[in-house]
Design an enzyme around this catalytic site. Structure first.
Site, PDB file in Angstrom:
ATOM      1  N   GLU A 253       0.858  -1.389  -0.077  1.00  0.00           N
ATOM      2  CA  GLU A 253       0.028   0.019   0.198  1.00  0.00           C
ATOM      3  C   GLU A 253       1.035   1.082  -0.055  1.00  0.00           C
ATOM      4  O   GLU A 253       0.538   2.159  -0.564  1.00  0.00           O
ATOM      5  CB  GLU A 253      -1.051  -0.021   1.092  1.00  0.00           C
ATOM      6  CG  GLU A 253      -2.008   1.103   1.419  1.00  0.00           C
ATOM      7  CD  GLU A 253      -2.936   1.319  -0.037  1.00  0.00           C
ATOM      8  OE1 GLU A 253      -3.419   0.304  -0.451  1.00  0.00           O
ATOM      9  OE2 GLU A 253      -3.004   2.300  -0.474  1.00  0.00           O
TER      10      GLU A 253
ATOM     11  N   GLU B  25       1.599   6.347  -6.881  1.00  0.00           N
ATOM     12  CA  GLU B  25       0.424   7.300  -7.337  1.00  0.00           C
ATOM     13  C   GLU B  25       1.026   8.879  -7.289  1.00  0.00           C
ATOM     14  O   GLU B  25       0.783   9.731  -8.343  1.00  0.00           O
ATOM     15  CB  GLU B  25      -0.592   7.414  -6.395  1.00  0.00           C
ATOM     16  CG  GLU B  25      -1.720   6.146  -6.863  1.00  0.00           C
ATOM     17  CD  GLU B  25      -2.771   5.824  -5.787  1.00  0.00           C
ATOM     18  OE1 GLU B  25      -3.425   4.872  -5.702  1.00  0.00           O
ATOM     19  OE2 GLU B  25      -2.957   6.550  -4.588  1.00  0.00           O
TER      20      GLU B  25
HETATM   21  N1  LIG Z   1      -3.433  10.613 -14.876  1.00  0.00           N
HETATM   22  C1  LIG Z   1      -4.235   9.451 -15.185  1.00  0.00           C
HETATM   23  N2  LIG Z   1      -4.393   9.033 -16.291  1.00  0.00           N
HETATM   24  C2  LIG Z   1      -5.137   8.047 -16.434  1.00  0.00           C
HETATM   25  N3  LIG Z   1      -5.859   7.361 -15.711  1.00  0.00           N
HETATM   26  C3  LIG Z   1      -5.486   7.646 -14.272  1.00  0.00           C
HETATM   27  C4  LIG Z   1      -4.734   8.843 -13.867  1.00  0.00           C
HETATM   28  N4  LIG Z   1      -4.792   9.130 -12.641  1.00  0.00           N
HETATM   29  C5  LIG Z   1      -5.993   8.078 -12.215  1.00  0.00           C
HETATM   30  N5  LIG Z   1      -6.001   7.208 -13.172  1.00  0.00           N
HETATM   31  C6  LIG Z   1      -7.071   5.911 -12.974  1.00  0.00           C
HETATM   32  O1  LIG Z   1      -7.770   6.096 -11.790  1.00  0.00           O
HETATM   33  C7  LIG Z   1      -7.578   5.217 -10.738  1.00  0.00           C
HETATM   34  C8  LIG Z   1      -7.484   5.887  -9.423  1.00  0.00           C
HETATM   35  O2  LIG Z   1      -6.328   6.770  -9.175  1.00  0.00           O
HETATM   36  P1  LIG Z   1      -5.910   7.673  -8.306  1.00  0.00           P
HETATM   37  O3  LIG Z   1      -4.840   8.292  -8.310  1.00  0.00           O
HETATM   38  O4  LIG Z   1      -7.229   8.609  -7.914  1.00  0.00           O
HETATM   39  O5  LIG Z   1      -5.697   6.733  -7.005  1.00  0.00           O
HETATM   40  P2  LIG Z   1      -6.793   6.395  -5.690  1.00  0.00           P
HETATM   41  O6  LIG Z   1      -8.214   6.529  -6.134  1.00  0.00           O
HETATM   42  O7  LIG Z   1      -6.201   7.261  -4.734  1.00  0.00           O
HETATM   43  O8  LIG Z   1      -6.273   4.814  -5.627  1.00  0.00           O
HETATM   44  P3  LIG Z   1      -6.164   4.084  -4.510  1.00  0.00           P
HETATM   45  O9  LIG Z   1      -7.623   3.743  -3.874  1.00  0.00           O
HETATM   46  O10 LIG Z   1      -5.062   2.981  -4.784  1.00  0.00           O
HETATM   47  O11 LIG Z   1      -5.494   4.986  -3.461  1.00  0.00           O
HETATM   48  C9  LIG Z   1      -6.119   4.620 -11.205  1.00  0.00           C
HETATM   49  O12 LIG Z   1      -5.952   3.472 -10.869  1.00  0.00           O
HETATM   50  C10 LIG Z   1      -6.255   4.899 -12.783  1.00  0.00           C
HETATM   51  O13 LIG Z   1      -6.909   3.642 -13.241  1.00  0.00           O
END
Ligand SMILES: Nc1ncnc2c1ncn2[C@@H]1O[C@H](COP(=O)(O)OP(=O)(O)OP(=O)(O)O)[C@@H](O)[C@H]1O
Length: 122
Positions: free
Chosen positions: A70, A77
């Site tokens: 994690e 990210e």
């Molecule tokens: N810049 C980007 N370009 C394309 N797809 C993206 C981008 N940023 C995020 N995503 C998509 O959205 C999803 C969620 O991304 P985000 O950065 O919001 O992580 P998160 O929701 O905080 O994830 P986690 O639940 O693992 O913490 C990613 O797994 C990806 O599929």
């Protein structure tokens, strides 16, 4: 490469920085709250059911694996968001694969948890 003298103060400050990293993860990544809750529940159940030494070892290892995955997922990210705020299919693949790594460790933790706790609860 420059050879630096060993410094106890510098080594101790690494722990301070690492702890700061955990605090940032808890503040910015809400998934860590779920991991924290499940970690406390698993340790509580392990104490209540008096699990054995080997079972403790398995439990600690899988829980540490989930936390490590994690934390690296959050790092990936953050690196991606720092490099680009644009939507890009390659960023999607990178982030999805990092999330998949967490999923794999979480599934392993569930299996280990069931193998330890179910026989003691029956
Ligand atoms: N810049 C980007 N370009 C394309 N797809 C993206 C981008 N940023 C995020 N995503 C998509 O959205 C999803 C969620 O991304 P985000 O950065 O919001 O992580 P998160 O929701 O905080 O994830 P986690 O639940 O693992 O913490 C990613 O797994 C990806 O599929």
């Amino acid at each position: 490469m420059e050879r630096r003298r060993f410094s106890t103060k510098e080594r101790l400050s690494s722990f301070v920085y690492a702890w700061a990293g955990i605090k940032v993860a808890l503040r910015t990544d809400h998934n860590t709250w779920i991991h924290l809750t499940l970690t406390i529940l698993a340790f509580g159940l392990a104490i209540a059911l008096k699990i054995g030494r080997i079972e403790w070892m398995a439990l600690v290892i899988v829980i540490a694996m989930v936390w490590t995955a994690e934390l690296f997922n959050t790092v990936i990210e953050k690196i991606m968001d720092f490099l680009s705020t644009e939507k890009h299919p390659q960023i999607k693949i990178i982030k999805d694969m990092a999330a998949a790594a967490v999923l794999v460790t979480a599934l392993a933790a569930v299996v280990v948890g069931l193998l330890i706790f179910i026989p003691k609860l029956l």
